[in-house]
Design a protein around this motif. Structure first.
Motif, PDB file in Angstrom:
ATOM      1  N   SER A 144     -54.181-102.555  33.447  1.00  0.00           N
ATOM      2  CA  SER A 144     -54.944-102.143  34.627  1.00  0.00           C
ATOM      3  C   SER A 144     -55.102-103.322  35.576  1.00  0.00           C
ATOM      4  CB  SER A 144     -56.314-101.616  34.206  1.00  0.00           C
ATOM      5  OG  SER A 144     -57.074-102.646  33.609  1.00  0.00           O
ATOM      6  N   TRP A 145     -55.774-103.054  36.689  1.00  0.00           N
ATOM      7  CA  TRP A 145     -56.139-104.086  37.657  1.00  0.00           C
ATOM      8  C   TRP A 145     -57.642-104.267  37.602  1.00  0.00           C
ATOM      9  CZ3 TRP A 145     -52.841-106.849  40.735  1.00  0.00           C
ATOM     10  CH2 TRP A 145     -51.525-106.389  40.828  1.00  0.00           C
ATOM     11  N   ASP A 165     -58.471-107.546  41.477  1.00  0.00           N
ATOM     12  CA  ASP A 165     -57.196-107.947  42.074  1.00  0.00           C
ATOM     13  C   ASP A 165     -56.322-108.768  41.126  1.00  0.00           C
ATOM     14  OD1 ASP A 165     -55.583-107.543  44.280  1.00  0.00           O
ATOM     15  OD2 ASP A 165     -56.136-109.440  45.222  1.00  0.00           O
ATOM     16  N   ARG A 211     -54.077-108.485  37.345  1.00  0.00           N
ATOM     17  CA  ARG A 211     -53.580-107.618  36.267  1.00  0.00           C
ATOM     18  C   ARG A 211     -54.303-107.967  34.961  1.00  0.00           C
ATOM     19  NH1 ARG A 211     -48.712-108.434  39.361  1.00  0.00           N
ATOM     20  NH2 ARG A 211     -47.662-106.448  39.707  1.00  0.00           N
ATOM     21  N   ARG A 222     -55.925-111.667  31.121  1.00  0.00           N
ATOM     22  CA  ARG A 222     -55.453-111.557  32.503  1.00  0.00           C
ATOM     23  C   ARG A 222     -54.058-112.148  32.574  1.00  0.00           C
ATOM     24  NH1 ARG A 222     -60.145-112.401  36.768  1.00  0.00           N
ATOM     25  NH2 ARG A 222     -61.389-110.637  36.119  1.00  0.00           N
ATOM     26  N   THR A 241     -50.184-112.481  35.122  1.00  0.00           N
ATOM     27  CA  THR A 241     -49.488-112.324  36.387  1.00  0.00           C
ATOM     28  C   THR A 241     -48.002-112.219  36.088  1.00  0.00           C
ATOM     29  OG1 THR A 241     -49.244-113.191  38.631  1.00  0.00           O
ATOM     30  CG2 THR A 241     -49.245-114.803  36.850  1.00  0.00           C
ATOM     31  N   ALA A 267     -47.611-110.227  42.997  1.00  0.00           N
ATOM     32  CA  ALA A 267     -48.471-109.210  43.585  1.00  0.00           C
ATOM     33  C   ALA A 267     -47.769-108.574  44.757  1.00  0.00           C
ATOM     34  CB  ALA A 267     -49.805-109.820  44.019  1.00  0.00           C
TER      35      ALA A 267
END
Length: 111
Positions: A52-53, A56, A58, A74, A76, A105
Motif C-alpha cells: 500500500s501507500w 506518499d 510505498r 517502507r 522505494t 514514484a
C-alpha cells in the motif's frame, strides 16, 4: 493453486500470486475489506504481504507468515531495484545507500 505449489516444491521456486481487495458493505453501514477472489483463494497463501501507500511512501505489511511476526517496511523502487526508504533530518525520503537514481514514484511501478 495446487499446481503452482507442486511446481514450486519440485523446482525449489517461490510463487507470487496477486489477490486484490474489494469493499463489502456491512448491515451497519460500514464497509469491510475482503479478498476479491474470495476467502478460499486468500487462505491458499502461506505468507501474505499487503502492499500500500502511506504518507506518499510505498509500504509492505507482513500480514500472515508461519515464521515471522507481523511487521511493516517502507520501500522505494529505483533503477537499481527495490530499496529501503530512509529519511533525512528534514524528513525527506530517499533510497538507502546502494539504491539507484530516483525513487520510481510516478514511474508506473505500482504497489
Amino acid at each position: 493453486t495446487n499446481r503452482l505449489m507442486s511446481l514450486a516444491t519440485a523446482n525449489g521456486l517461490a510463487v507470487v500470486t496477486v489477490n486484490q481487495v474489494t469493499v463489502k458493505p456491512q448491515p451497519d453501514g460500514t464497509a469491510q475489506l475482503v479478498p476479491a477472489l474470495g476467502e478460499s483463494y486468500a487462505h491458499a497463501c502461506t505468507t501474505r504481504v499487503i502492499l500500500s501507500w502511506e504518507d506518499d511512501v510505498r509500504t509492505a505489511y507482513l500480514y500472515k507468515s508461519p515464521r515471522l511476526p507481523q511487521g511493516r517496511a517502507r520501500y522505494t523502487i529505483t533503477e537499481g531495484g527495490v530499496r529501503d526508504v530512509q529519511r533525512d533530518a528534514r524528513g525527506t525520503k530517499r533510497a538507502a545507500p546502494g539504491g539507484g537514481a530516483g525513487d520510481g514514484a510516478g514511474a508506473g511501478a505500482g504497489a
